[in-house]
Design an enzyme around this catalytic site. Structure first.
Site, PDB file in Angstrom:
ATOM      1  N   SER A 165      49.792  41.145  37.874  1.00 50.97           N
ATOM      2  CA  SER A 165      49.693  40.377  39.217  1.00 50.97           C
ATOM      3  C   SER A 165      50.379  41.454  40.442  1.00 50.97           C
ATOM      4  O   SER A 165      50.995  42.519  40.104  1.00 50.97           O
ATOM      5  CB  SER A 165      50.753  39.265  39.137  1.00 50.97           C
ATOM      6  N   THR A 166      49.822  41.104  41.602  1.00 51.30           N
ATOM      7  CA  THR A 166      50.448  41.754  42.983  1.00 51.30           C
ATOM      8  C   THR A 166      51.928  41.524  42.826  1.00 51.30           C
ATOM      9  O   THR A 166      52.458  42.332  43.242  1.00 51.30           O
ATOM     10  CB  THR A 166      49.930  41.145  44.044  1.00 51.30           C
ATOM     11  N   GLY A 167      52.398  40.429  42.311  1.00 49.57           N
ATOM     12  CA  GLY A 167      53.809  40.209  42.299  1.00 49.57           C
ATOM     13  C   GLY A 167      54.615  41.484  41.539  1.00 49.57           C
ATOM     14  O   GLY A 167      55.482  42.036  41.997  1.00 49.57           O
TER      15      GLY A 167
ATOM     16  N   ASN B  54      44.617  38.448  50.909  1.00 48.72           N
ATOM     17  CA  ASN B  54      43.224  38.250  50.028  1.00 48.72           C
ATOM     18  C   ASN B  54      41.899  38.506  50.800  1.00 48.72           C
ATOM     19  O   ASN B  54      41.935  37.619  51.589  1.00 48.72           O
ATOM     20  CB  ASN B  54      43.229  37.177  49.058  1.00 48.72           C
ATOM     21  N   PRO B  55      41.353  39.510  50.951  1.00 51.33           N
ATOM     22  CA  PRO B  55      40.271  39.783  52.223  1.00 51.33           C
ATOM     23  C   PRO B  55      39.012  38.715  51.948  1.00 51.33           C
ATOM     24  O   PRO B  55      38.489  38.425  53.151  1.00 51.33           O
ATOM     25  CB  PRO B  55      39.669  41.258  51.957  1.00 51.33           C
ATOM     26  N   SER B  56      38.837  38.277  50.830  1.00 51.29           N
ATOM     27  CA  SER B  56      37.575  37.286  50.700  1.00 51.29           C
ATOM     28  C   SER B  56      38.094  36.086  51.204  1.00 51.29           C
ATOM     29  O   SER B  56      37.179  35.345  51.888  1.00 51.29           O
ATOM     30  CB  SER B  56      37.205  37.215  49.039  1.00 51.29           C
TER      31      SER B  56
ATOM     32  N   ASN C 193      49.991  37.353  50.097  1.00 50.27           N
ATOM     33  CA  ASN C 193      48.904  36.567  50.315  1.00 50.27           C
ATOM     34  C   ASN C 193      49.042  35.615  51.489  1.00 50.27           C
ATOM     35  O   ASN C 193      48.905  34.487  51.601  1.00 50.27           O
ATOM     36  CB  ASN C 193      48.843  35.778  48.954  1.00 50.27           C
TER      37      ASN C 193
ATOM     38  N   HIS D 263      46.024  37.011  34.734  1.00 50.99           N
ATOM     39  CA  HIS D 263      47.392  37.315  34.716  1.00 50.99           C
ATOM     40  C   HIS D 263      48.391  36.469  33.640  1.00 50.99           C
ATOM     41  O   HIS D 263      47.682  35.469  33.254  1.00 50.99           O
ATOM     42  CB  HIS D 263      48.460  37.090  36.062  1.00 50.99           C
TER      43      HIS D 263
END
Ligand code: NAG
Ligand code: NAG
Ligand code: NAG
Ligand code: NAG
Ligand code: NAG
Length: 359
Positions: A284-286, A198-200, A178, A332
């Site tokens: 989660s991405t983690g 996070n693209p947004s 992130n 999450h």
């Protein structure tokens, strides 16, 4: 003359004996993991702590003060690598999900005119036409078995004042999340080989990227040559913002290379952990990148993974090491994921660092 020759013969007998003795001691040392001289009481205590934590099946109803105390005592116990356990984890992750080959979409794992199913809406497809295919890198940026030590750096407030930076940077490969800030202190280090975004958020913060990509490129320049990993095929609405970032960075010939998560990898990994008891809507991405690292790297070190509001000495912590903005609790189940990672630590598959690195 005869007297002298007795000495070498004695050594001939003694040397193998000494060798056997020292090997036995060394082996004992490795098997037990604890120092040979460590008092038996401590090692018994550590075994009890390990058994207690491995037996836990959920964090719900856990007494946080007690749990924190137990983790604090565990962190004083020596960590023991269990090669068997680690290899089982790696093999199972490889068989299910194959991060080695398809953590990201590449020209090798896709072909022109195929479709990709979105991770969260499997029936929704994205056609990979030639233009899209050419946006993908030729292959993944690592070779199976070549990465020895990897640092996966979560953003938890626990990293504040940790002095972990040097240790984090000592890895062959460093994964961050992130667009977390680096180089601010000695706590987080600076080496970055892979970082998610996070693209947004990027599109909100950097408006009109097509015409004005400069500010984003400048913002990213601290990371140097790195792969910027975006979830372009997780949700249909995420595709356009990710492509915008890709084109903006291409336009200014940024050092960072934009790559996209492979939706099949994300989907399969979600199923994998679901079958192992992770019941949250999404992992989660983690946990995703900790799993990838477990498959790709020989030694995995996790930092900044501690999703609780107080540190091991019960002092309050900010949410992140760089700000105090709360996470999304609905999507999450971070405490449950933490328990999973803690158990992998105890079982000797990876090493979790909670607290100070110089202690
Ligand atoms: C290592 O892991 C294997 C597989 O999980 C397990 O059977 C074994 O008991 C573990 N060894 C030690 C010393 O913990
Ligand atoms: C992972 O991907 C590689 C490359 O496509 C392939 O050779 C290998 O068989 C895959 N592994 C599994 C377990 O599917
Ligand atoms: C992909 O589809 C297009 C349009 O149908 C076609 O012209 C092209 O030859 C196809 N390319 C490949 C590599 O199959
Ligand atoms: C880190 O140290 C700074 C300065 O001493 C202090 O203000 C801050 O509260 C500390 N943070 C944590 C999480 O202990
Ligand atoms: C941040 O740290 C990295 C690695 O230590 C270094 O290469 C880079 O120049 C640093 N960037 C800044 C802006 O200090």
């Amino acid at each position: 003359m005869h007297r002298w020759s007795v000495v070498p013969r004695l050594w001939c007998l003694l040397l193998p004996l000494l060798l056997i003795l020292s090997l036995t001691l060394l082996n004992y040392d490795q098997l037990s993991g604890d120092s040979f001289l460590e008092p038996i009481q401590t090692s018994l205590k550590c075994r009890k702590l390990r058994e207690r934590l491995v037996a836990m099946t959920t964090m719900k109803l856990a007494d946080m003060a007690l749990f924190t105390q137990v983790v604090r005592e565990l962190m004083d116990c020596p960590w023991r690598l269990n090669l068997t356990h680690r290899e089982i984890q790696r093999t199972e992750l490889w068989a299910c999900c194959n991060a080695s080959d398809r953590l990201i979409v590449t020209r090798q794992n896709t072909h022109v005119n195929q479709t990709l199913s979105y991770k969260t809406q499997r029936s929704r497809k994205k056609l990979v036409d030639r233009t899209l295919w050419e946006m993908f890198p030729r292959s993944v940026p690592w070779k199976k078995g070549l990465l020895r030590r990897c640092s996966v750096v979560g953003s938890g407030g626990i990293l504040q004042n940790s002095s972990c930076g040097e240790e984090i940077d000592r890895a062959d490969y460093v994964i961050r999340f992130n667009l977390a800030p680096i180089n601010q202190s000695r706590d987080v280090g600076g080496k970055t080989d892979l970082i998610t975004a996070n693209p947004s958020q990027i599109n909100k913060q950097f408006t009109d990227l097509q015409k004005n990509p400069g500010p984003l490129a400048k913002h990213l320049s601290v990371y140097g040559h790195t792969h910027l990993l975006l979830p372009a095929f997780s949700f249909a609405f995420g595709t356009a913002p990710c492509f915008k970032v890709y084109h903006a960075l291409r336009k200014v010939l940024a050092q960072q290379e934009v790559v996209f998560f492979h939706p099949d990898y994300l989907y399969d990994l979600g199923q994998f952990w679901r079958h192992r008891g992770q019941r949250a809507t999404r992992i989660s991405t983690g946990l995703i990148l900790a799993s990838s690292a477990l498959e790709i790297c020989e030694q995995v070190h996790l930092y900044g993974f501690w999703p609780f509001s107080h540190d091991l000495s019960h002092n309050p912590l900010p949410h992140h090491y760089y700000d105090n903005v709360g996470p999304n609790h609905h999507m999450h189940a971070m405490p449950e994921e933490f328990l999973l990672l803690l158990q992998l630590h105890i079982q000797g598959a990876l090493q979790l660092h909670v607290g100070n690195c110089r202690a």
